[in-house]
Design a protein around this motif. Structure first.
Motif, PDB file in Angstrom:
ATOM      1  N   MET A 278       0.844  -1.202   0.000  1.00 41.01           N
ATOM      2  CA  MET A 278       0.000   0.000   0.000  1.00 41.01           C
ATOM      3  C   MET A 278       0.877   1.250   0.000  1.00 41.01           C
ATOM      4  O   MET A 278       1.748   1.393   0.849  1.00 41.01           O
ATOM      5  N   ASP A 279       0.659   2.095  -0.978  1.00 42.38           N
ATOM      6  CA  ASP A 279       1.478   3.294  -1.114  1.00 42.38           C
ATOM      7  C   ASP A 279       0.783   4.466  -0.422  1.00 42.38           C
ATOM      8  O   ASP A 279      -0.198   5.004  -0.917  1.00 42.38           O
ATOM      9  N   VAL A 280       1.306   4.830   0.732  1.00 42.94           N
ATOM     10  CA  VAL A 280       0.673   5.884   1.518  1.00 42.94           C
ATOM     11  C   VAL A 280       0.710   7.215   0.774  1.00 42.94           C
ATOM     12  O   VAL A 280      -0.261   7.970   0.756  1.00 42.94           O
ATOM     13  N   LEU A 281       1.850   7.506   0.138  1.00 46.44           N
ATOM     14  CA  LEU A 281       1.979   8.781  -0.576  1.00 46.44           C
ATOM     15  C   LEU A 281       0.981   8.858  -1.727  1.00 46.44           C
ATOM     16  O   LEU A 281       0.411   9.916  -2.006  1.00 46.44           O
ATOM     17  N   ASP A 282       0.766   7.732  -2.396  1.00 45.10           N
ATOM     18  CA  ASP A 282      -0.181   7.705  -3.500  1.00 45.10           C
ATOM     19  C   ASP A 282      -1.593   7.994  -2.995  1.00 45.10           C
ATOM     20  O   ASP A 282      -2.344   8.764  -3.593  1.00 45.10           O
ATOM     21  N   ILE A 283      -1.927   7.376  -1.877  1.00 39.75           N
ATOM     22  CA  ILE A 283      -3.247   7.605  -1.287  1.00 39.75           C
ATOM     23  C   ILE A 283      -3.388   9.069  -0.877  1.00 39.75           C
ATOM     24  O   ILE A 283      -4.382   9.730  -1.165  1.00 39.75           O
TER      25      ILE A 283
ATOM     26  N   ALA B  65      -5.264  14.782  -1.466  1.00 39.76           N
ATOM     27  CA  ALA B  65      -4.758  16.121  -1.132  1.00 39.76           C
ATOM     28  C   ALA B  65      -5.591  17.233  -1.758  1.00 39.76           C
ATOM     29  O   ALA B  65      -5.761  18.298  -1.163  1.00 39.76           O
ATOM     30  N   GLY B  66      -6.106  17.012  -2.962  1.00 41.61           N
ATOM     31  CA  GLY B  66      -6.855  18.052  -3.651  1.00 41.61           C
ATOM     32  C   GLY B  66      -8.139  18.449  -2.948  1.00 41.61           C
ATOM     33  O   GLY B  66      -8.706  19.510  -3.223  1.00 41.61           O
ATOM     34  N   ARG B  67      -8.576  17.619  -2.048  1.00 39.78           N
ATOM     35  CA  ARG B  67      -9.801  17.935  -1.323  1.00 39.78           C
ATOM     36  C   ARG B  67      -9.541  18.874  -0.159  1.00 39.78           C
ATOM     37  O   ARG B  67     -10.475  19.337   0.487  1.00 39.78           O
ATOM     38  N   PHE B  68      -8.272  19.142   0.121  1.00 38.12           N
ATOM     39  CA  PHE B  68      -7.952  19.912   1.315  1.00 38.12           C
ATOM     40  C   PHE B  68      -7.207  21.200   0.941  1.00 38.12           C
ATOM     41  O   PHE B  68      -6.616  21.304  -0.124  1.00 38.12           O
ATOM     42  N   GLN B  69      -7.278  22.133   1.871  1.00 41.51           N
ATOM     43  CA  GLN B  69      -6.626  23.416   1.662  1.00 41.51           C
ATOM     44  C   GLN B  69      -5.428  23.568   2.587  1.00 41.51           C
ATOM     45  O   GLN B  69      -5.421  23.045   3.700  1.00 41.51           O
ATOM     46  N   CYS B  70      -4.440  24.310   2.114  1.00 40.71           N
ATOM     47  CA  CYS B  70      -3.308  24.640   2.958  1.00 40.71           C
ATOM     48  C   CYS B  70      -3.806  25.478   4.135  1.00 40.71           C
ATOM     49  O   CYS B  70      -4.494  26.472   3.942  1.00 40.71           O
ATOM     50  N   PRO B  71      -3.464  25.084   5.356  1.00 38.98           N
ATOM     51  CA  PRO B  71      -3.921  25.839   6.532  1.00 38.98           C
ATOM     52  C   PRO B  71      -3.351  27.255   6.577  1.00 38.98           C
ATOM     53  O   PRO B  71      -3.895  28.120   7.242  1.00 38.98           O
TER      54      PRO B  71
ATOM     55  N   LEU C 211      -4.247  21.791  -1.751  1.00 30.01           N
ATOM     56  CA  LEU C 211      -3.019  21.015  -1.578  1.00 30.01           C
ATOM     57  C   LEU C 211      -2.840  19.986  -2.702  1.00 30.01           C
ATOM     58  O   LEU C 211      -2.021  19.076  -2.599  1.00 30.01           O
ATOM     59  N   ALA C 212      -3.618  20.152  -3.772  1.00 29.53           N
ATOM     60  CA  ALA C 212      -3.585  19.162  -4.853  1.00 29.53           C
ATOM     61  C   ALA C 212      -2.172  18.968  -5.407  1.00 29.53           C
ATOM     62  O   ALA C 212      -1.779  17.857  -5.761  1.00 29.53           O
ATOM     63  N   ASN C 213      -1.404  20.028  -5.491  1.00 31.13           N
ATOM     64  CA  ASN C 213      -0.062  19.931  -6.075  1.00 31.13           C
ATOM     65  C   ASN C 213       1.036  19.995  -5.023  1.00 31.13           C
ATOM     66  O   ASN C 213       2.188  20.291  -5.340  1.00 31.13           O
ATOM     67  N   CYS C 214       0.680  19.728  -3.805  1.00 28.58           N
ATOM     68  CA  CYS C 214       1.675  19.808  -2.749  1.00 28.58           C
ATOM     69  C   CYS C 214       2.734  18.721  -2.931  1.00 28.58           C
ATOM     70  O   CYS C 214       2.515  17.717  -3.607  1.00 28.58           O
TER      71      CYS C 214
ATOM     72  N   ARG D   6      -1.785  11.651  -2.016  1.00 29.53           N
ATOM     73  CA  ARG D   6      -1.795  12.555  -3.171  1.00 29.53           C
ATOM     74  C   ARG D   6      -3.185  12.615  -3.790  1.00 29.53           C
ATOM     75  O   ARG D   6      -3.645  13.673  -4.224  1.00 29.53           O
ATOM     76  N   ARG D   7      -3.835  11.460  -3.824  1.00 29.48           N
ATOM     77  CA  ARG D   7      -5.186  11.438  -4.384  1.00 29.48           C
ATOM     78  C   ARG D   7      -6.164  12.216  -3.516  1.00 29.48           C
ATOM     79  O   ARG D   7      -7.140  12.776  -3.997  1.00 29.48           O
TER      80      ARG D   7
END
Ligand SMILES: [Zn+2]
Length: 106
Positions: free
Chosen positions: A1-6, A11-17, A23-26, A8-9
């Motif tokens: 299970m690739d945690v980073l892959d999960i 991340a786009g739903r969240f905003q930088c605090p 955070l889609a391209n973080c 990254r998918r």
């Protein structure tokens, strides 16, 4: 299970605090892994704000140590207690992550 892959998918739903951008391209960097818990460094692509987050991925596995063993082996009580705390922490982190990444990023 690739945690980073999960991550990254998701991340786009969240905003930088800090800057409020998506955070889609973080940038995501795996710092360390312990059992099912991962320490990940998140760098906002917009403001370069860097945060460390702990991510736990739920895997439905059978308990490796039956409860009865804890009673039968008093000398392992300390180890068993630490293990229980780690499991609790992992579940707590997972709950936070599923609910709202922003709260986890704080
Ligand atoms: Zn930002």
């Amino acid at each position: 299970m690739d945690v980073l892959d999960i991550l990254r998918r998701q991340a786009g739903r969240f905003q930088c605090p800090k800057c409020g951008e998506s955070l889609a391209n973080c940038e995501l960097e795996m710092i360390g892994q312990h059992d099912d818990q991962s320490l990940v460094r998140v760098t906002c692509a917009h403001c370069k704000d860097t945060r460390m987050i702990a991510v736990a991925i739920a895997t439905e596995v059978e308990p490796q140590t039956p409860l009865v063993d804890h009673r039968d082996q008093p000398s392992d009580d300390l180890g068993a207690a630490i293990s229980a705390d780690e499991v609790l922490d992992a579940r707590l982190a997972l709950t936070t992550f599923q609910g709202d990444l922003n709260s986890l990023l704080r």
